[in-house]
Design an enzyme around this catalytic site. Structure first.
Site, PDB file in Angstrom:
ATOM      1  N   GLU A   1     -25.146 -79.921  40.089  1.00  0.00           N
ATOM      2  CA  GLU A   1     -25.740 -79.774  38.767  1.00  0.00           C
ATOM      3  C   GLU A   1     -27.194 -79.331  38.920  1.00  0.00           C
ATOM      4  O   GLU A   1     -27.926 -79.915  39.724  1.00  0.00           O
ATOM      5  CB  GLU A   1     -25.693 -81.089  37.988  1.00  0.00           C
ATOM      6  CG  GLU A   1     -26.136 -80.929  36.559  1.00  0.00           C
ATOM      7  CD  GLU A   1     -26.016 -82.198  35.718  1.00  0.00           C
ATOM      8  OE1 GLU A   1     -26.441 -82.187  34.564  1.00  0.00           O
ATOM      9  OE2 GLU A   1     -25.507 -83.207  36.226  1.00  0.00           O
TER      10      GLU A   1
ATOM     11  N   GLU B   1     -26.528 -86.297  28.353  1.00  0.00           N
ATOM     12  CA  GLU B   1     -27.586 -87.150  28.893  1.00  0.00           C
ATOM     13  C   GLU B   1     -28.183 -88.072  27.842  1.00  0.00           C
ATOM     14  O   GLU B   1     -28.384 -89.262  28.095  1.00  0.00           O
ATOM     15  CB  GLU B   1     -28.670 -86.292  29.539  1.00  0.00           C
ATOM     16  CG  GLU B   1     -28.202 -85.514  30.759  1.00  0.00           C
ATOM     17  CD  GLU B   1     -27.673 -86.394  31.878  1.00  0.00           C
ATOM     18  OE1 GLU B   1     -27.865 -87.623  31.844  1.00  0.00           O
ATOM     19  OE2 GLU B   1     -27.045 -85.844  32.803  1.00  0.00           O
TER      20      GLU B   1
ATOM     21  N   GLY C   1     -32.063 -88.729  40.729  1.00  0.00           N
ATOM     22  CA  GLY C   1     -31.774 -90.141  40.940  1.00  0.00           C
ATOM     23  C   GLY C   1     -30.349 -90.354  41.378  1.00  0.00           C
ATOM     24  O   GLY C   1     -30.067 -91.092  42.322  1.00  0.00           O
ATOM     25  N   ALA C   2     -29.416 -89.698  40.693  1.00  0.00           N
ATOM     26  CA  ALA C   2     -27.998 -89.832  41.023  1.00  0.00           C
ATOM     27  C   ALA C   2     -27.244 -88.743  40.273  1.00  0.00           C
ATOM     28  O   ALA C   2     -27.788 -88.077  39.393  1.00  0.00           O
ATOM     29  CB  ALA C   2     -27.474 -91.214  40.638  1.00  0.00           C
ATOM     30  N   MET C   3     -25.963 -88.586  40.626  1.00  0.00           N
ATOM     31  CA  MET C   3     -25.148 -87.533  40.034  1.00  0.00           C
ATOM     32  C   MET C   3     -23.755 -88.065  39.763  1.00  0.00           C
ATOM     33  O   MET C   3     -23.149 -88.697  40.615  1.00  0.00           O
ATOM     34  CB  MET C   3     -25.096 -86.323  40.984  1.00  0.00           C
ATOM     35  CG  MET C   3     -24.249 -85.177  40.491  1.00  0.00           C
ATOM     36  SD  MET C   3     -24.859 -84.549  38.910  1.00  0.00           S
ATOM     37  CE  MET C   3     -23.334 -83.950  38.199  1.00  0.00           C
TER      38      MET C   3
ATOM     39  N   ASN D   1     -20.746 -86.886  39.540  1.00  0.00           N
ATOM     40  CA  ASN D   1     -19.551 -86.141  39.937  1.00  0.00           C
ATOM     41  C   ASN D   1     -18.287 -86.967  39.720  1.00  0.00           C
ATOM     42  O   ASN D   1     -18.229 -88.139  40.075  1.00  0.00           O
ATOM     43  CB  ASN D   1     -19.625 -85.767  41.418  1.00  0.00           C
ATOM     44  CG  ASN D   1     -20.995 -85.299  41.830  1.00  0.00           C
ATOM     45  OD1 ASN D   1     -21.450 -84.266  41.403  1.00  0.00           O
ATOM     46  ND2 ASN D   1     -21.658 -86.092  42.658  1.00  0.00           N
TER      47      ASN D   1
ATOM     48  N   HIS E   1     -25.375 -95.884  34.155  1.00  0.00           N
ATOM     49  CA  HIS E   1     -25.537 -94.548  33.568  1.00  0.00           C
ATOM     50  C   HIS E   1     -24.526 -93.576  34.167  1.00  0.00           C
ATOM     51  O   HIS E   1     -23.825 -92.865  33.431  1.00  0.00           O
ATOM     52  CB  HIS E   1     -26.963 -94.058  33.815  1.00  0.00           C
ATOM     53  CG  HIS E   1     -27.239 -92.689  33.277  1.00  0.00           C
ATOM     54  ND1 HIS E   1     -27.785 -92.475  32.036  1.00  0.00           N
ATOM     55  CD2 HIS E   1     -27.031 -91.446  33.814  1.00  0.00           C
ATOM     56  CE1 HIS E   1     -27.911 -91.176  31.825  1.00  0.00           C
ATOM     57  NE2 HIS E   1     -27.455 -90.526  32.889  1.00  0.00           N
ATOM     58  N   GLU E   2     -24.449 -93.528  35.484  1.00  0.00           N
ATOM     59  CA  GLU E   2     -23.551 -92.560  36.119  1.00  0.00           C
ATOM     60  C   GLU E   2     -22.088 -92.911  35.851  1.00  0.00           C
ATOM     61  O   GLU E   2     -21.255 -92.019  35.662  1.00  0.00           O
ATOM     62  CB  GLU E   2     -23.824 -92.480  37.620  1.00  0.00           C
ATOM     63  CG  GLU E   2     -25.269 -92.167  37.983  1.00  0.00           C
ATOM     64  CD  GLU E   2     -25.818 -90.921  37.305  1.00  0.00           C
ATOM     65  OE1 GLU E   2     -25.041 -90.002  36.970  1.00  0.00           O
ATOM     66  OE2 GLU E   2     -27.045 -90.864  37.090  1.00  0.00           O
TER      67      GLU E   2
END
Length: 879
Positions: free
Chosen positions: A127, A326, A267-269, A271, A303-304
């Site tokens: 992303e 988001e 921070g993070a993704m 996927n 969140h992820e």
């Protein structure tokens, strides 16, 4: 990649893709000197496209093309055109199989986009447009395919091979190699593709869903981090249960995986099924991470995970809709964090970030709507406006509709658009259809940039017992937008009587309902509201719980602010009243160096310190003075040095006057062992460390003894780092140096703790002058290739150490410009984000603005500037 004139992309020019990909079959051959990617795509023309005879165009970036096959026939070079950023096949049938083989070099990928190596591990970040760095593909979020991925690698070096979905095959290959095949049953855009290969430890658990399915949970980390996963695993299970109970969303795959990676731009993704995290956002244990880190890990894991539905199952049609996923997901994780801890404290933290940083973004050259109308480089629009203001927009819908109708709206949204790539309009329409509310005017929140300002006036008619409140809204001009329309704003308020009790609110012409907090809906430029049956002139409590992301201007007296601090039933407004009082006192000193600190602030702080019955988490927040960044944001042409010294003076007056109360507070705030991240224990440690910090600030010898003892005997990082930070910001130079050296020797093998060590120094107005910060960049633990290390030194200096960054000679600005130019060649995303403090050069007094402008110009003049930095710098310098 570098370009002097990047192209502007406009929302108004969106068109559906000419081709769709139904299935993507990928095979990765991973080697030490590179990776060969075999891509087989099932492609068909999009029946909704108006360009039925168009050529096939696939995005690419930094790829070496080895071969192209169309329906099994190898194409000669004249049958296609490899333009670097595009692979064009002029003549293709309506449906076909395209096989493409590319060679890439992950080991040399310092941009950390696409497939790259971190600490010897292969990993991906796709992303927003990283997948095109892996293979040629229609790399846009509205092209959704089912992916099957086979990974081949040396088994000894890379025993763990992961991708999206569920494992369907594995086996041994020649020469000590092995393979694993993964299949994702759900269509997804390429930005959600993920791959990891490495020598990792697996931590496992299970989760039973509301329908009785058992989900296999796995967290993968490097062996040295094996003992830091328990909190993240617990957070994941809490998130899964909460999403079922609050939104009715059950996880859909058989496996959910998280991988911790040291080198990561974000921070993070999220996927699909394989979340990749920056190590700092997933690893936590009491000895090495602070309370704030524990809370951050829980929030980011949530969140992820929540993205599985709000982002993955329902995704964005195009990148202009980024806040669709988001903003909505930040709202969901904020709700979760509030439920897990103190709702009032969470609201204060969210509003603080918004009012300090996002309002600044709204008032700067990069101001943009929650749904931007254009961009040059999409990486630059992962902003606080998209995330935090986007969250507030969703929160306002929740406020206007109420929890029950909002839940009906979210259910309809997920049911209606499951498996689709949609827009913010689709989200709002689902809320309208489920609730029966017309949100037409409300859509302006997505379209208009800038922070609305509410000017509030009131009068009281004692004879008729009528209280009138007039609210007038305005929205400042922003780049490309002026003459803005009034927005639909939920404005929550209460009125307090002379004893501090909430007054039941009845508008003229209404029957009394007994409500003491009303949400008024502002839709015009100006409204006047009349409240009847008000026996005496009330004190207004405005914008309760920060019901909208706006500024409120009302002439409260200092006595009224103290009254609200003591009596307001709305915790957020109690805190806000204290902040307003402190701001007024600091401003008074900024304008008049000879002025005395208002004793009312001292007494208000004394009352808070002695109040053992109040919510201690709220007390801890209320005792914190407004930050220099917030004071700067409130000022017109601020002089940073004057603001810094005024705030320092107030802090020293408070600490000196309240010495005995601070010592008493320190001694009584002793959280029980073992360590827990409960609101009560977090508040206790926060108050304890705040008291210690204030006392060391004035050079108190007794506090020095307490700090050294706490530093040496601490059983958790919150207390050890709290003592270290207090020592670093104290006048005790020898003890400061000894503590810093001891801390580093104790923790030098833990990268995340070393990052704390860096940031404590770089952010310190006492120990973080520019020569000291430059020395940190030469330290053995610093690594220019690691974004976390860069943020912990350069980011902390420019973003938090404002008195040294804004040195009037401009040395801090030139230092940041040097850093941006250096990083632009290796990691332009990080370079662009570091540029943010310079972009608001027009905000500051002339003595600062000229130096900031010159620093920006030195970046602008760099040859071969990346698209990322080009956009930031040129927009900042534009007339």
């Amino acid at each position: 990649m570098p370009t002097s004139q990047p192209k502007t992309i406009y929302l108004s020019e969106y068109r559906v893709p000419d081709f769709l990909v139904d299935h993507a079959d990928l095979r990765f051959e991973l080697f030490e000197d590179g990776a060969r990617v075999h891509s087989s795509l099932s492609i068909r023309r999009n029946p909704d496209s108006r360009e039925q005879g168009s050529a096939l165009e696939l995005n690419g970036d930094s790829l070496t093309l080895e071969s192209v096959h169309l329906d099994g026939r190898q194409l000669a070079p004249g049958d296609y055109d490899d333009r670097g950023e595009l692979l064009v096949v002029p003549s293709v049938p309506d449906a076909f199989e395209l096989q493409v083989v590319t060679w890439i070099e992950p080991q040399n990928n310092t941009r950390l986009e696409g497939l790259y190596k971190s600490s010897g591990m292969f990993c991906t970040q796709c992303e927003a447009e990283g997948f095109r760095c892996i293979t040629f593909f229609p790399d846009r979020p509205d092209v959704m395919a089912r992916f099957r991925t086979r990974i081949e690698a040396d088994k000894a070096a890379y025993p763990v091979l992961l991708s999206n979905g569920n494992p369907v095959d594995s086996g041994e290959l020649d020469n000590g190699r092995h393979f694993v095949t993964w299949e994702d049953p759900f269509p997804k855009p390429s930005y959600l593709f993920a791959l990891v290969a490495g020598d990792l430890v697996e931590k496992t658990d299970t989760f039973g869903t509301m329908s009785g399915r058992e989900i296999d949970l796995r967290i993968y980390v490097e062996p040295r981090n094996a003992e830091k996963t328990a909190h993240a695993m617990d957070s994941l299970k809490r998130s899964m249960r909460w999403d079922e109970e609050t939104y009715g969303r059950e996880y859909d795959l058989d496996i959910f995986m998280i991988v911790a990676v040291d080198d990561f731009n974000m921070g993070a993704m999220e996927n699909k099924g394989l979340n990749i995290f920056n190590s700092s956002c997933v690893l936590a244990r009491p000895e090495s991470e602070t309370d704030m880190a524990f809370q951050r890990v829980e929030a980011i894991v949530a969140h992820e995970y929540f993205h599985n539905w709000s982002g993955n199952r329902v995704t964005c049609r195009d990148w202009f809709q980024l806040s669709l996923k988001e903003g909505f997901t930040v709202f969901r994780d904020s709700q979760f964090s509030a439920d897990m801890g103190s709702p009032t404290v969470k609201r204060i933290e969210d509003a603080t970030l918004l009012r300090t940083a996002q309002f600044a973004e709204d008032a700067g050259p990069m101001a943009h709507p929650v749904r931007p109308a254009s961009y040059m480089e999409i990486s630059n629009f992962y902003t606080l406006t998209i995330y935090e203001k986007g969250n507030e927009v969703v929160r306002m819908i929740h406020t206007l509709l109420g929890p029950e109708r909002f839940r009906k709206g979210s259910d309809l949204y997920f049911e209606r658009h499951d498996g689709q790539a949609v827009t913010t309009d689709d989200f709002v329409r689902a809320m309208e259809d489920a609730s029966g509310r017309d949100l037409g005017q409300f859509r302006l929140w997505y379209e208009q940039a800038g922070t609305p300002v509410l000017a509030v006036e009131d009068d009281y008619d004692e004879a008729s017992q009528v209280y009138r409140l007039t609210v007038t809204q305005s929205i400042p001009d922003t780049p490309g937008q002026s003459g803005k329309k009034p927005q639909h704003i939920p404005f929550a308020l209460g009125l307090l009587d002379t004893k501090g009790a909430d007054i039941p609110l009845t508008l003229a012409g209404e029957q009394s309902t007994g409500e003491t907090t009303r949400v008024l809906e502002l839709t015009e430029t100006s409204h006047t509201f009349e409240f009847t049956g008000i026996a005496s002139r009330p004190v207004p409590s405005l914008l309760r719980n920060f019901s909208a992301p706006v500024r409120v201007n009302y002439p409260w007296t200092r006595d009224q602010l103290m009254f609200l601090m003591s009596h307001d039933s709305d915790g957020f407004n109690r805190w806000d009243a204290g902040q307003r009082l402190a701001v007024e006192v600091i401003r008074e000193l900024s304008g008049h160096a000879e002025a005395e600190v208002d004793p009312r602030l001292v007494e208000a702080s004394r009352t808070l310190l002695n109040d053992r019955e109040a919510d201690q988490a709220l007390v801890a927040k209320m005792l914190q003075l407004p930050t220099e960044a917030y004071l700067i944001e409130l000022a017109d042409k601020p002089d940073v040095q004057i603001i810094h010294h005024a705030r320092e003076r107030v802090l020293k007056v408070l600490a000196t006057a309240l010495r005995e109360e601070l010592l008493a507070c320190y001694r009584r705030q002793q959280p029980a062992e073992p360590y827990q991240v409960t609101p009560e224990d977090v508040a206790s440690r926060s108050l304890r460390n705040m008291a210690l910090s204030w006392l060391l600030h004035i050079g108190d010898q007794e506090a020095l003894t307490l700090a050294l003892e706490q530093f040496e005997k601490a059983t958790n990082m919150t207390d050890q780092a709290g003592a270290l930070r207090a020592l670093v910001n104290s006048p005790f130079e020898a003890e400061r140096g000894q503590a810093l050296e001891a801390f580093y020797q104790q923790w030098h093998q833990d990268p995340q703790v070393v990052e704390q060590w860096f940031s404590i120094q770089a952010a310190s107005p006492v120990a973080g002058d520019l020569p000291s910060v430059r020395r940190l960049l030469e330290h053995e633990a610093f690594d220019w290739k690691n974004p976390n290390k860069i943020r912990s030194v350069v980011g902390a200096f420019a973003g938090q150490n404002l008195v040294h960054f804004h040195d009037q000679e401009g040395s801090g600005y030139q230092f940041l410009a040097e850093t941006i130019r250096r990083l632009d060649d290796s990691n332009p995303q990080i370079a662009a984000r570091l540029a943010a403090p310079l972009t608001r050069w027009r905000k500051f007094a002339h003595v600062y603005s000229e130096g900031m402008r010159k620093a920006l110009e030195s970046v602008r003049d760099k040859e071969g500037l990346s698209r990322d930095v080009y956009e930031i710098v040129h927009k900042s310098l534009a007339d």
